[in-house]
Design an enzyme around this catalytic site. Structure first.
Site, PDB file in Angstrom:
ATOM      1  N   SER A 117       0.828  -1.201   0.000  1.00 59.48           N
ATOM      2  CA  SER A 117       0.000   0.000   0.000  1.00 59.48           C
ATOM      3  C   SER A 117       0.862   1.250   0.000  1.00 59.48           C
ATOM      4  O   SER A 117       1.862   1.330   0.716  1.00 59.48           O
ATOM      5  CB  SER A 117      -0.904   0.018   1.240  1.00 59.48           C
ATOM      6  OG  SER A 117      -1.585   1.246   1.344  1.00 59.48           O
TER       7      SER A 117
ATOM      8  N   TYR B 210      -3.574  -0.164  10.081  1.00 65.36           N
ATOM      9  CA  TYR B 210      -3.547  -0.894   8.806  1.00 65.36           C
ATOM     10  C   TYR B 210      -2.263  -0.628   8.044  1.00 65.36           C
ATOM     11  O   TYR B 210      -1.542  -1.548   7.646  1.00 65.36           O
ATOM     12  CB  TYR B 210      -4.747  -0.515   7.934  1.00 65.36           C
ATOM     13  CG  TYR B 210      -4.516  -0.823   6.478  1.00 65.36           C
ATOM     14  CD1 TYR B 210      -4.441  -2.142   6.028  1.00 65.36           C
ATOM     15  CD2 TYR B 210      -4.311   0.206   5.545  1.00 65.36           C
ATOM     16  CE1 TYR B 210      -4.193  -2.425   4.691  1.00 65.36           C
ATOM     17  CE2 TYR B 210      -4.076  -0.077   4.210  1.00 65.36           C
ATOM     18  CZ  TYR B 210      -4.016  -1.381   3.797  1.00 65.36           C
ATOM     19  OH  TYR B 210      -3.755  -1.669   2.475  1.00 65.36           O
TER      20      TYR B 210
ATOM     21  N   LYS C  92       1.339  -2.976   6.999  1.00 64.96           N
ATOM     22  CA  LYS C  92       1.972  -3.114   5.687  1.00 64.96           C
ATOM     23  C   LYS C  92       3.458  -2.756   5.766  1.00 64.96           C
ATOM     24  O   LYS C  92       4.317  -3.457   5.221  1.00 64.96           O
ATOM     25  CB  LYS C  92       1.267  -2.225   4.666  1.00 64.96           C
ATOM     26  CG  LYS C  92      -0.115  -2.690   4.276  1.00 64.96           C
ATOM     27  CD  LYS C  92      -0.079  -3.984   3.486  1.00 64.96           C
ATOM     28  CE  LYS C  92      -1.438  -4.330   2.917  1.00 64.96           C
ATOM     29  NZ  LYS C  92      -1.445  -5.576   2.127  1.00 64.96           N
TER      30      LYS C  92
END
Length: 255
Positions: free
Chosen positions: A117, A141, A145
């Site tokens: 991402s 989140y 990553k």
């Protein structure tokens, strides 16, 4: 060519699988269906289960020893949910991902494409980012990553895996043949919320009115999921040429 797509019943993974089929690449789908949809696996070789299940991964490689590469799209991705449930996100996106890597290495997998991402970047003054932008993930989140990419980088230095990490923002759209699309009925991204507001006759809520833009509203960049799927395919086809000596020794980041 045959590839294993972890998370292959989800929005992005299933679209990659559709593009693979069109390009003569056989996708093998692995998904636990927590967010993925079974109908997106129709007509495809499908294994229902978790990436942390070593016995299942061993079975897949035993039955498909000619798997060329693995595309890892298996992750939870909703930012507000990650704020409310960070432990779940670190478990699913990092802890289970590390177990998955061990299963791949044990089965002599040599090529991995990680669906990452661009949210891990710190935006510049013009809000643009590239591969050289500093990292500053702002949510649990995005931190999962970034943390998992650190794991991938360290593993790549051992020569156990050649790894390409694709970082991107906001995929939208669907497979042009409508074989797959968004897997959630209540979307959280801006375009999905706009469509939902139109469908239900609701008011679309704009978040923020004081951004440094012409009308004060925020700007979002989107990438069509079909373009993203083909970016994965181009990476597959060029995987070994991305590395100057051999595909086991380096880690590459591509936006």
């Amino acid at each position: 060519m045959k590839i294993l797509i972890a998370g292959g019943a989800g929005f992005i993974g299933s679209t990659i699988a559709s593009a693979c089929i069109d390009e003569g690449i056989e996708p093998i789908i692995l998904d636990n269906l927590v967010t993925g949809r079974r109908e997106f696996t129709a007509g495809r070789t499908f294994y229902e289960g978790d990436i942390a299940d070593g016995s299942l991964i061993d079975q897949i490689f035993a039955q498909h020893p000619d798997i060329y590469a693995v595309v890892d799209c298996a992750a939870l991705i909703v930012v507000p949910e990650s704020v409310a449930e960070p432990l779940r996100y670190y478990t699913e996106n990092v802890a289970k991902g590390i177990l998955f890597l061990g299963h791949l290495v044990r089965n002599d997998c040599r090529r991995l494409i990680f669906s990452s991402s661009a949210s891990i970047y710190a935006a510049g003054s013009d809000f643009a980012v590239d591969e050289n932008s500093p990292l500053d993930p702002l949510s649990p989140y995005s931190r999962t990553k970034a943390l998992f990419e650190t794991v991938l980088r360290d593993i790549s230095f051992t020569g156990a895996l050649g790894i390409v990490s694709l970082r991107y923002f906001n995929p939208v759209g669907a497979d042009p043949k409508m074989r797959s699309g968004l897997q959630v009925r209540r979307p959280t991204h801006a375009l999905g919320k706009m469509i939902e507001a139109r469908e239900f006759g609701e008011t679309f809520q704009i978040t923020g009115v004081d951004w440094p833009t012409r009308d004060g509203s925020g700007i979002r960049d989107y990438i069509h999921v079909w373009d993203l799927a083909h970016a994965h395919i181009q990476t597959l086809r060029r995987f070994d040429t991305l590395f100057p000596t051999n595909p086991q020794s380096y880690y590459q980041v591509i936006n």
